[in-house]
Design a protein around this motif. Structure first.
Motif, PDB file in Angstrom:
ATOM      1  N   ARG A  85      -3.272   3.712  -2.315  1.00  0.00           N
ATOM      2  CA  ARG A  85      -3.236   2.958  -3.460  1.00  0.00           C
ATOM      3  C   ARG A  85      -2.592   1.684  -3.374  1.00  0.00           C
ATOM      4  O   ARG A  85      -1.757   1.661  -2.498  1.00  0.00           O
ATOM      5  CB  ARG A  85      -2.148   3.891  -4.685  1.00  0.00           C
ATOM      6  N   ASN A  86      -3.033   0.765  -4.150  1.00  0.00           N
ATOM      7  CA  ASN A  86      -2.707  -0.557  -4.010  1.00  0.00           C
ATOM      8  C   ASN A  86      -1.493  -0.684  -5.050  1.00  0.00           C
ATOM      9  O   ASN A  86      -1.800  -0.648  -6.210  1.00  0.00           O
ATOM     10  CB  ASN A  86      -3.535  -1.658  -4.236  1.00  0.00           C
TER      11      ASN A  86
ATOM     12  N   TYR B  14       0.981  -1.220   0.052  1.00  0.00           N
ATOM     13  CA  TYR B  14       0.051   0.086  -0.056  1.00  0.00           C
ATOM     14  C   TYR B  14       0.878   1.168  -0.043  1.00  0.00           C
ATOM     15  O   TYR B  14       1.721   1.323   0.715  1.00  0.00           O
ATOM     16  CB  TYR B  14      -0.852   0.003   1.477  1.00  0.00           C
TER      17      TYR B  14
ATOM     18  N   TYR C 121      -4.466  10.124  -1.198  1.00  0.00           N
ATOM     19  CA  TYR C 121      -5.158   8.862  -1.755  1.00  0.00           C
ATOM     20  C   TYR C 121      -4.282   7.744  -1.069  1.00  0.00           C
ATOM     21  O   TYR C 121      -3.145   7.783  -0.586  1.00  0.00           O
ATOM     22  CB  TYR C 121      -4.811   9.173  -3.093  1.00  0.00           C
TER      23      TYR C 121
ATOM     24  N   GLY D 242      -2.833  -1.339  -8.601  1.00  0.00           N
ATOM     25  CA  GLY D 242      -3.050   0.080  -9.327  1.00  0.00           C
ATOM     26  C   GLY D 242      -4.365   0.751  -8.701  1.00  0.00           C
ATOM     27  O   GLY D 242      -4.652   1.775  -9.247  1.00  0.00           O
ATOM     28  N   ASP D 243      -5.172   0.010  -7.853  1.00  0.00           N
ATOM     29  CA  ASP D 243      -6.129   0.495  -7.527  1.00  0.00           C
ATOM     30  C   ASP D 243      -6.148   1.735  -6.447  1.00  0.00           C
ATOM     31  O   ASP D 243      -5.443   1.845  -5.573  1.00  0.00           O
ATOM     32  CB  ASP D 243      -7.205  -0.571  -6.753  1.00  0.00           C
ATOM     33  N   GLU D 244      -6.761   2.706  -6.675  1.00  0.00           N
ATOM     34  CA  GLU D 244      -6.797   3.946  -5.985  1.00  0.00           C
ATOM     35  C   GLU D 244      -7.906   4.447  -5.205  1.00  0.00           C
ATOM     36  O   GLU D 244      -8.879   4.556  -6.243  1.00  0.00           O
ATOM     37  CB  GLU D 244      -5.937   5.072  -6.726  1.00  0.00           C
ATOM     38  N   ARG D 245      -7.992   5.098  -4.360  1.00  0.00           N
ATOM     39  CA  ARG D 245      -9.134   5.733  -3.620  1.00  0.00           C
ATOM     40  C   ARG D 245      -8.913   7.038  -2.757  1.00  0.00           C
ATOM     41  O   ARG D 245      -7.616   7.214  -2.210  1.00  0.00           O
ATOM     42  CB  ARG D 245     -10.275   4.752  -2.786  1.00  0.00           C
TER      43      ARG D 245
END
Length: 488
Positions: free
Chosen positions: A251-252, A234, A249, A256-259
């Motif tokens: 991000r994994n 992470y 933010y 590439g997933d981001e929130r």
């Protein structure tokens, strides 16, 4: 090879006669032994600062006096002639060691020439590392190599944020082979982290680079980052904006997933820029990888947010005035109350439980020692001598407080077998004198290893996994002494 110390002293060795004890081999130790007597003509000086400066590779390093230049000595822990080390000061500072299948490599900084030196068992002496300009370097282990950082621009190195006038560094990598030069990675780096397992480096213009741990190749991960923190897989990063309110933010790095997590609305008080709390590094994130949690430290040493790393969900942080520590799965919170009173609370973020383990006057507040899942060990300061006190325990199940050890100090070390090694000060004697005592909390027993000594120091050898050395300057046989730990 040459002799090293834990404070990185490295000189050519000059032997002198010092009246050492007559002994062949003292290892393994069976009791207190004198490793070395003071040199001929030595007299105790109350203004001197005798100390043991380190122990490494079967050697103990020490000094008797505070003269300029200070005379530094070394002696083998298993017995031998004490040796005087010439020179007014150490000129090598050990950076770190790199352990490779081919052997151990040690990196030093030559403080006189500002060059990085590399040493290995098969070398007669350290070798200057090619590919580096002279400078003040620090080193961090990365994959199977070393990252060397040279300061380029001055500033507060603890700011750890881009575009705010903090210090920047040039980064290099080295594979541990003394004959190979260091390889340039990046310059103007405000923050770097080699623990994820790729190397992440944030340049001062906001570019976040990711260096592959296998090839060393760089790719741009982000181009407008103010700050980042990582705990594989992470990445938490703050976007560079107006330096007033900037989004953060999660991000994994694998997917590439981001929130979006939240907005930092205290940017002007982040990264050691809080005028009310100078030096407090608000804006940093702390991780608990086992629990899968991350928390943001805010102004006034508070936790302003805590999130689950798996999904970014926010946890409700209990109201508090100060965050003390986050360890062993619990957070220690402090809340001030009217009338100069304070409350200390243990908060379990995963289970949600809260336990108040102290509520009382600020003047009497204890010091947290340890939490073991069932209770809290803490130190009660003595009056008027606050260096001495007692150790107490709060049992969570019963809610009861009980004295564990009637005599204790705040500064101590915990041995592998659970006992405490304590240096009890002697305020009625010369400054710096202590009694070295081992405490077994299970039996409430105190075992004195040495009385009225200076500068106790742990020493590890192959024959004695742990022993202690000290300087005895007032006894009938002054000098450097060492003893093994008594069995538990």
């Amino acid at each position: 090879m040459f002799y090293r110390t834990s404070i990185a002293v490295a000189w050519l060795v000059l032997s002198v006669a010092c009246q050492p004890d007559d002994s062949a081999s003292l290892c393994p130790l069976t009791g207190p032994v004198r490793l070395a007597a003071p040199p001929d003509g030595w007299l105790f000086d109350t203004a001197a600062e005798p100390r043991i400066s380190g122990s490494l590779d079967g050697l103990v390093f020490y000094t008797y006096d505070g003269r300029e230049p200070v005379q530094h000595w070394q002696v083998e822990v298993c017995g031998g002639e004490p040796q005087l080390l010439p020179g007014p000061r150490p000129y090598l500072r050990q950076l770190t060691k790199l352990r490779l299948p081919s052997g151990e490599v040690t990196y030093y900084l030559d403080e006189l020439t500002q060059k990085v030196l590399v040493d290995r068992d098969d070398l007669d002496e350290p070798r200057a590392l090619a590919g580096l300009s002279p400078g003040d370097y620090r080193a961090r282990f990365w994959a199977d190599r070393m990252v060397l950082a040279r300061q380029q621009t001055p500033g507060y190195s603890h700011n750890y944020a881009a575009g705010l006038g903090g210090s920047t560094h040039a980064l290099y990598a080295h594979d541990g082979a003394p004959e190979h030069p260091a390889v340039f990675l990046a310059d103007e780096v405000a923050l770097f982290d080699p623990n994820v397992p790729d190397l992440l480096a944030l340049r001062d213009d906001g570019e976040l680079l990711r260096f592959d741990g296998g090839t060393g190749e760089a790719t741009t991960l982000l181009d407008a980052a103010r700050n980042f923190h990582a705990s594989a897989p992470y990445l938490i990063w703050q976007e560079m904006g107006d330096d007033i309110a900037e989004p953060i933010y999660l991000r994994n790095l694998d997917t590439g997933d981001e929130r979006l997590l939240l907005v930092n609305d205290f940017c002007q008080r982040s990264w050691s820029r809080d005028p009310e709390f100078p030096g407090v590094n608000a804006g940093r994130w702390r991780f608990d990888p086992e629990a899968g949690l991350a928390a943001l430290v805010g102004p006034g040493e508070t936790l302003v947010a805590m999130h689950r790393l798996a999904d970014g969900a926010a946890l409700e942080v209990p109201a508090h005035d100060k965050w003390e520590r986050w360890d062993d799965g619990v957070v220690l919170l402090q809340t001030h109350e009217p009338g100069a009173r304070v409350t200390f609370t243990l908060w379990d973020p995963v289970g949600g439980a809260e336990h108040v383990w102290y509520r009382g006057p600020v003047a009497d507040e204890p010091a947290f020692f340890e939490y073991d899942g069932e209770g809290v060990d803490y130190f009660v300061f003595g009056v008027p001598e606050r260096k001495l006190g007692s150790m107490w325990r709060y049992d969570i199940a019963s809610g009861q407080h009980a004295e564990v050890l009637p005599r204790m100090t705040y500064f101590h070390s915990r041995l592998d077998d659970g006992r405490y090694m304590v240096e009890f000060p002697r305020p009625d004697d010369h400054d710096g004198l202590v009694d070295l005592v081992v405490i077994d909390r299970d039996t409430r027993s105190y075992t004195t290893l040495a009385e009225r000594v200076y500068s106790p120091w742990p020493v590890r050898t192959d024959e004695d996994p742990l022993a202690y050395a000290w300087l005895d300057l007032l006894g009938p046989q002054p000098g450097l002494w060492m003893t093994p730990l008594p069995p538990k």
